[in-house]
Design an enzyme around this catalytic site. Structure first.
Site, PDB file in Angstrom:
ATOM      1  CG  ASP A  13      -2.004  -0.838   1.503  1.00  0.00           C
ATOM      2  OD1 ASP A  13      -2.245  -1.700   0.314  1.00  0.00           O
ATOM      3  OD2 ASP A  13      -1.995  -1.422   2.425  1.00  0.00           O
ATOM      4  CE  LYS A  16       3.272  -2.561  -4.778  1.00  0.00           C
ATOM      5  NZ  LYS A  16       2.532  -1.861  -3.385  1.00  0.00           N
ATOM      6  N   GLY A  40      -4.359  -4.147  -4.581  1.00  0.00           N
ATOM      7  CA  GLY A  40      -5.388  -2.740  -4.919  1.00  0.00           C
ATOM      8  C   GLY A  40      -4.494  -1.532  -5.425  1.00  0.00           C
ATOM      9  CG  HIS A  41      -1.335  -2.029  -8.332  1.00  0.00           C
ATOM     10  ND1 HIS A  41      -0.960  -2.173  -8.487  1.00  0.00           N
ATOM     11  CD2 HIS A  41      -1.418  -1.841  -6.227  1.00  0.00           C
ATOM     12  CE1 HIS A  41       0.534  -2.863  -7.509  1.00  0.00           C
ATOM     13  NE2 HIS A  41      -0.090  -2.915  -6.141  1.00  0.00           N
ATOM     14  CD  GLN A 224       0.339  -8.549  -2.780  1.00  0.00           C
ATOM     15  OE1 GLN A 224       1.321  -9.389  -3.216  1.00  0.00           O
ATOM     16  NE2 GLN A 224      -0.782  -8.658  -3.201  1.00  0.00           N
TER      17      GLN A 224
HETATM   18  P1  IMP Z   1      -2.938 -12.866   1.669  1.00  0.00           P
HETATM   19  O1  IMP Z   1      -1.966 -12.028   0.466  1.00  0.00           O
HETATM   20  O2  IMP Z   1      -4.126 -12.675   1.127  1.00  0.00           O
HETATM   21  O3  IMP Z   1      -2.729 -14.532   1.920  1.00  0.00           O
HETATM   22  O4  IMP Z   1      -2.389 -12.130   2.767  1.00  0.00           O
HETATM   23  C1  IMP Z   1      -0.845 -12.195   3.662  1.00  0.00           C
HETATM   24  C2  IMP Z   1      -0.575 -10.310   4.206  1.00  0.00           C
HETATM   25  O5  IMP Z   1      -0.888  -9.791   2.972  1.00  0.00           O
HETATM   26  C3  IMP Z   1      -2.244  -9.913   5.207  1.00  0.00           C
HETATM   27  O6  IMP Z   1      -1.513  -9.554   5.918  1.00  0.00           O
HETATM   28  C4  IMP Z   1      -2.729  -8.978   4.014  1.00  0.00           C
HETATM   29  O7  IMP Z   1      -3.225  -7.701   4.843  1.00  0.00           O
HETATM   30  C5  IMP Z   1      -1.504  -8.576   3.660  1.00  0.00           C
HETATM   31  N1  IMP Z   1      -1.409  -8.234   1.995  1.00  0.00           N
HETATM   32  C6  IMP Z   1      -1.722  -9.065   0.922  1.00  0.00           C
HETATM   33  N2  IMP Z   1      -2.022  -7.978  -0.302  1.00  0.00           N
HETATM   34  C7  IMP Z   1      -1.268  -7.081   0.334  1.00  0.00           C
HETATM   35  C8  IMP Z   1      -1.677  -5.634  -0.365  1.00  0.00           C
HETATM   36  O8  IMP Z   1      -1.852  -5.793  -1.488  1.00  0.00           O
HETATM   37  N3  IMP Z   1      -1.419  -4.768   0.531  1.00  0.00           N
HETATM   38  C9  IMP Z   1      -1.259  -4.772   1.522  1.00  0.00           C
HETATM   39  N4  IMP Z   1      -1.150  -5.804   2.478  1.00  0.00           N
HETATM   40  C10 IMP Z   1      -1.285  -6.515   1.850  1.00  0.00           C
END
Ligand code: IMP
Length: 429
Positions: A13, A16, A40-41, A224
């Site tokens: 977040d 990017k 989520g961009h 991420q």
């Molecule tokens: P998952 O990727 O849905 O398995 O989530 C694993 C961890 O990564 C959790 O703490 C999510 O909140 C975090 N996470 C996954 N995608 C994002 C992102 O795009 N931005 C911020 N945190 C993320």
């Protein structure tokens, strides 16, 4: 020829999407290489806000090729929905603009069901996005996943479904107490998606390497952030892919020697969503102020983000792990009103001073930040067009971040719009 990678230098977040949108001007192809629709961009084009979860942000620019590499896990329903939404808003008129690698793994309904079922156990909760990302990567590594190339061959897809589904239903019913999934329904629904996606499928590695030979510039769009990396992040509070630089090569079939620049994106403060250690997190009114001023709510799940001060220890880790050649500092304007700003320069752990990021999440959990305090600028910087326009305390703050990180700043973002960007240097030369 320049091939530049954009990587989140914190816990995701970082903004990017906007930086990719700015650099898209210089690149011919924009490539996603890991993650899925957990990302989520958010982009602001004129007065319009566009949120993309899967399709590279470059899609908003006519004539740019957008590639979804083999390292991504793709939910076909979300992918097609995103295409539909873009077409309705007048973006993405030409199907040849998009390439989906045939080797990428498909997120199936059991992945989402297992992800959600696991998260119900409060003692083991990771705080995932619930999109099935972890279970899809588990199956990929376990050699029982369904790839895009399987989905488009009905007989093969049927056979794979028959091999995998009984085991998944056993787990869902007997272990998690959830309803089983229906083979016929999945077969019909996902065969339908395959027919619609078939026209986008190809080989990402061949296409990108041909482009490199032709001298085209490429932009790799990470999702991420570094501290959520499956190997180098705050395990187990991480996502299930390689968010660091190595993910580019495994997730696209482009060799590391072709990468010419790596830009780490960092907010001027810090946020995190989901569970896991976060040393500079603010549980007070200041944390609430940052959340409000920065509109820190997840673009994918809407969850409020945890907010805190800039963590230079964590950024140094991102600089080292990714070989960052530049930093893009985003959301500097969110600090406009503050009379003083803190930066964490080291951690204190059981009486010891740590200047390096601990590899163990339990140690990180018990680390207390050591802060240095800086004057705020208490003025609106949103219309600055160069570093020279910034007030002296803002320039001093950025200079300190640069020094603590040990990496030069390439870009500063001072608002959501494209024109609210100061480019200090251009990684595309
Ligand atoms: P998952 O990727 O849905 O398995 O989530 C694993 C961890 O990564 C959790 O703490 C999510 O909140 C975090 N996470 C996954 N995608 C994002 C992102 O795009 N931005 C911020 N945190 C993320």
């Amino acid at each position: 020829m320049a091939n530049v990678v954009i990587i989140g230098a914190q816990w995701g977040d970082e903004g990017k999407g906007k930086v990719v949108d700015i650099y898209t001007e210089y690149a011919k192809q924009i490539v996603r290489y890991q993650g899925g629709n957990n990302a989520g961009h958010t982009l602001v084009v004129g007065d319009e806000k566009v949120v993309l979860h899967l399709i590279p942000s470059g899609i908003l620019h006519p004539g740019k090729r957008c590639v979804i590499g083999n390292g991504v896990v793709l939910d076909p329903k979300v992918f097609l929905g995103e295409i539909e939404g873009l077409k309705q808003r007048g973006y993405f008129k030409d199907d040849s603009q998009l390439l989906v690698d045939s080797n990428l793994h498909v997120i199936m309904p059991w992945h989402k069901a297992i992800d959600l079922a696991r998260e119900k156990d409060a003692s083991r909760k990771i705080g995932t996005t619930g999109r099935g990302i972890g279970p899809a990567y588990e199956d990929k590594i376990g050699r029982r996943g369904i790839r895009m190339s399987d989905l488009v061959k009905p007989q093969l897809f049927r056979r794979k479904l028959q091999e995998v589904l009984p085991e998944k239903n056993f787990l869902l019913e007997k272990f998690f107490g959830e309803a089983p999934l229906d083979e016929e329904q999945i077969f019909t629904e996902y065969s339908g998606y395959a027919k619609q996606i078939e026209k986008y499928i190809g080989c990402c590695s061949s296409s990108l390497n041909a482009a490199i030979l032709a001298g085209d510039n490429l932009l790799f769009e990470g999702a991420q952030g570094t501290l959520l990396d499956i190997d180098h992040g705050t395990y187990p509070y991480v996502t299930s892919s390689s968010t660091c630089i190595g993910g580019v090569s495994t997730g696209t079939g482009v060799a590391p020697c072709h990468i010419t620049g790596v830009i780490g994106i960092t907010k001027a403060y810090c946020t995190r969503v989901g569970e896991g250690p976060f040393p500079t997190e603010l549980h007070d009114e200041m944390g609430e102020n940052l959340r409000k001023a920065g509109q820190e709510f997840g673009a994918t799940t809407g969850r409020p983000r945890r907010c805190g001060w800039f963590d230079a220890v964590a950024i140094r880790e991102a600089v080292r792990l990714n070989g960052l050649t530049g930093l893009a500092v985003t959301k500097l304007d969110v600090l406009n009103e503050l009379d003083s700003i803190k930066v964490c320069t080291a951690y204190s752990y059981k009486g010891q001073l740590l200047e390096e990021f601990p590899r163990d999440a339990d140690i990180l959990h018990d680390c207390k930040p050591v802060y240095e305090e800086f004057d705020g600028w208490q003025s609106n910087i949103c219309s600055a067009t160069s570093m020279a326009d910034l007030p002296a305390p803002a320039k001093a703050y950025l200079a300190k971040l640069e020094e603590l990180a040990g990496c030069p700043i390439s870009l500063v973002s001072i608002g959501p719009r494209r024109d609210q960007t100061i480019q200090v240097s251009n990684p595309f030369g």
